[in-house]
Design an enzyme around this catalytic site. Structure first.
Site, PDB file in Angstrom:
ATOM      1  N   ASP A 121      64.526  51.504  43.281  1.00  5.53           N
ATOM      2  CA  ASP A 121      63.567  52.530  43.696  1.00  5.53           C
ATOM      3  C   ASP A 121      63.392  53.584  42.601  1.00  5.53           C
ATOM      4  O   ASP A 121      64.242  53.735  41.721  1.00  5.53           O
ATOM      5  CB  ASP A 121      63.998  53.207  45.009  1.00  5.53           C
ATOM      6  CG  ASP A 121      65.341  53.907  44.904  1.00  5.53           C
ATOM      7  OD1 ASP A 121      66.270  53.333  44.300  1.00  5.53           O
ATOM      8  OD2 ASP A 121      65.469  55.049  45.399  1.00  5.53           O
ATOM      9  N   ASP A 154      64.995  55.283  34.558  1.00  3.08           N
ATOM     10  CA  ASP A 154      65.742  55.482  35.809  1.00  3.08           C
ATOM     11  C   ASP A 154      65.073  54.681  36.912  1.00  3.08           C
ATOM     12  O   ASP A 154      64.171  55.196  37.552  1.00  3.08           O
ATOM     13  CB  ASP A 154      65.787  56.975  36.130  1.00  3.08           C
ATOM     14  CG  ASP A 154      66.608  57.275  37.365  1.00  3.08           C
ATOM     15  OD1 ASP A 154      67.330  56.390  37.827  1.00  3.08           O
ATOM     16  OD2 ASP A 154      66.511  58.407  37.882  1.00  3.08           O
ATOM     17  N   GLU A 188      68.419  54.623  46.156  1.00  2.00           N
ATOM     18  CA  GLU A 188      69.366  55.523  45.462  1.00  2.00           C
ATOM     19  C   GLU A 188      68.839  56.939  45.397  1.00  2.00           C
ATOM     20  O   GLU A 188      69.576  57.905  45.560  1.00  2.00           O
ATOM     21  CB  GLU A 188      69.629  54.998  44.041  1.00  2.00           C
ATOM     22  CG  GLU A 188      70.781  55.705  43.315  1.00  2.00           C
ATOM     23  CD  GLU A 188      70.410  57.005  42.625  1.00  2.00           C
ATOM     24  OE1 GLU A 188      71.301  57.842  42.390  1.00  2.00           O
ATOM     25  OE2 GLU A 188      69.218  57.220  42.331  1.00  2.00           O
TER      26      GLU A 188
END
Ligand SMILES: [Zn+2]
Length: 493
Positions: A121, A154, A188
């Protein structure tokens, strides 16, 4: 008189010798080893696959009703389509619909497995900033040097680098000795309760624990913010805890024409001022001490003497680190008032004033301990200190031992692939999915094994123009290949 002078000179000489001894005894933590030979990988194919993954907007939202799960379904499908060999060879388990666990059985199944983690995610895009992006955040644009888009750093960069590494090693006929597990969570960015937590439960239920766990974390950045010249590979051996407190000042409200000496707003303001004026105690031991030693060994003589002699310079080190927000966050539980509310009308004194204060807990502190210290600092019965109901919170993670064999092995792998860096253990100020895995291994490390990133690129994470250089991505793939390769043998050779 002469004797006194002699004694003083003698003492100075002894002290200098101790200071220098300690400074040089910081040593060079770098293990001996030769830089690894790099594998030939098809980088263009790898760039295309990552870029395709960036195009799928797997966005996490705090309000889970607004999450579009079809993107997560598509993302899982995409992985299966792009990495058929991986899914044909490894066992795969879907956890809670969208999270994924892969198991690569080792030749020696009795050996404790390892776990590599990443998450699929990404954080949402601030609509206001959309026109400031050089390329659309979910366009998956890749030019000669850079892959652009939300998630490149990320954390789809890590996720795809892990997949590429497994794919590459499978093609080379490799089988690990130690079983390798891979876990990709799907939430997360909103705490991991639906993904990582459920995956951790799966492992617990099946009696699986790990030799070590490697998840995302600090990558390789310039050493500037650490005060050294070499780039730093920051490996977090713990992460700070998270707690939010509500301060409520109560009193009698009333008309503003005849206010009491102290109003609820004044009482609350006073409490906040006290908290800001009295920071929580600095903790310079444990992982923080190891960090000082690792960076101290790379410093010039004077700072090296200071870092190597914490017994004498503790106060000075504390003052230096307290001076900057980043340094302060490294040495203590931080105190951040974030919301304040009171009053409805300009001529009415409110009967109640409220503030929200967010704390990031350093290992050594606990939620209960901090609440106690906050109450003592405020020292005012009219101010209630409480944890808001339903508020997310976590204690600081236990510190994984940076002198363990597992940490040394990881350090060695980092130096093999990135010979010009300094590995620095420390405490991550932010949280990761590993918070759900604390019972599954004593050795949990948070390090994004991608190549060196510009400091300006670090700031793009969760921000505008997130991106990764193709060079860094390629190095990242090499890192995960090298890490996994060292855990087994090549069957074809
Ligand atoms: Zn992340």
């Amino acid at each position: 008189m002469k004797n006194v002078l002699k004694a003083i000179l003698g003492l100075v000489a002894v002290l200098t010798a101790i200071l220098l001894f300690n400074a040089y005894n910081l040593g060079d933590v770098r293990p001996l080893g030769s830089p690894t030979k790099f594998m030939n990988i098809n980088i263009q194919k790898a760039v295309d696959r990552l870029s395709g993954g960036i195009k799928i907007p797997t966005i996490s939202q705090m309000n889970s009703n607004s999450i579009d799960y079809t993107h997560f379904v598509n993302f899982n499908r995409y992985l299966r389509r792009e990495f058929p060999k991986v899914f044909d060879t490894l066992d795969s388990f879907v956890i809670n619909k969208h999270s994924l666990i892969l198991k690569w059985g080792g030749a020696q199944p009795l050996k404790k497995p390892i776990l590599l983690m990443a998450h699929m995610d990404v954080v949402p895009i601030d609509e206001q900033s959309l026109d400031q992006w050089t390329y659309p955040p979910f366009g998956g644009k890749a030019d000669e040097e850079i892959i652009w888009g939300r998630g490149t750093m990320d954390c789809k960069g890590n996720l795809f680098a892990i997949m590429e590494s497994v794919d590459h090693l499978l093609s080379a006929g490799f089988q690990p000795t130690q079983t390798i597990f891979i876990a990709f969570g799907h939430d997360e960015e909103i705490g991991g309760n639906e993904g990582a937590k459920k995956s951790a439960e799966y492992f617990s239920k099946n009696g699986i624990s790990f030799d070590f766990i490697l998840d995302e974390g600090g990558g390789i950045t310039s050493g500037k913010s650490f005060g050294i010249e070499k780039p730093v590979a920051f490996v977090a051996v713990s992460e700070k805890g998270y707690m939010t407190l509500e301060l409520v000042a109560r009193g009698t409200g009333g008309h503003s024409s005849m206010p009491k000496k102290e109003t609820t707003i004044g009482i609350l303001a006073n409490a906040i001022t006290k908290l800001q004026a009295n920071p929580l105690p600095a903790r310079l031991g444990g992982a923080t001490k190891q960090m000082f030693q690792a960076i101290g060994a790379e410093m010039k003589l004077l700072p090296r003497i200071i870092m190597g002699n914490q017994w004498l310079f503790e106060g000075l080190i504390e003052r230096i680190f307290s001076a900057s927000p980043a340094g302060n966050a490294v040495i203590r539980t931080t105190t951040a008032p974030t919301i304040i509310s009171a009053g409805v009308k300009d001529n009415v004194i409110p009967a109640q004033a409220k503030a929200i204060v967010n704390f990031r807990l350093i290992p050594g502190d606990s939620a209960d301990g901090v609440i106690q210290m906050v109450k003592e600092t405020i020292n005012d019965d009219r101010v209630e200190v409480r944890q808001p109901e339903g508020q997310f919170g976590s204690e600081p993670a236990p510190v994984s031992d940076p002198t363990s064999i597992q940490f040394k092995q990881l350090t060695q792998k980092i130096y093999d692939v990135f010979p010009d860096v300094v590995v620095v253990p420390g405490i991550s100020p932010g949280g990761t999915d590993t918070k759900h895995f604390l019972d599954l291994s004593p050795n949990i490390f948070r390090f994004s094994g991608l190549g060196k990133t510009d400091d300006s690129d670090m700031k793009r994470i969760h921000g505008i123009d997130e991106r990764i250089s193709i060079k860094a991505y390629e190095k990242g793939i090499q890192f995960y290949i090298h890490l996994m390769e060292s855990l087994g043998k090549n069957q074809k050779l």
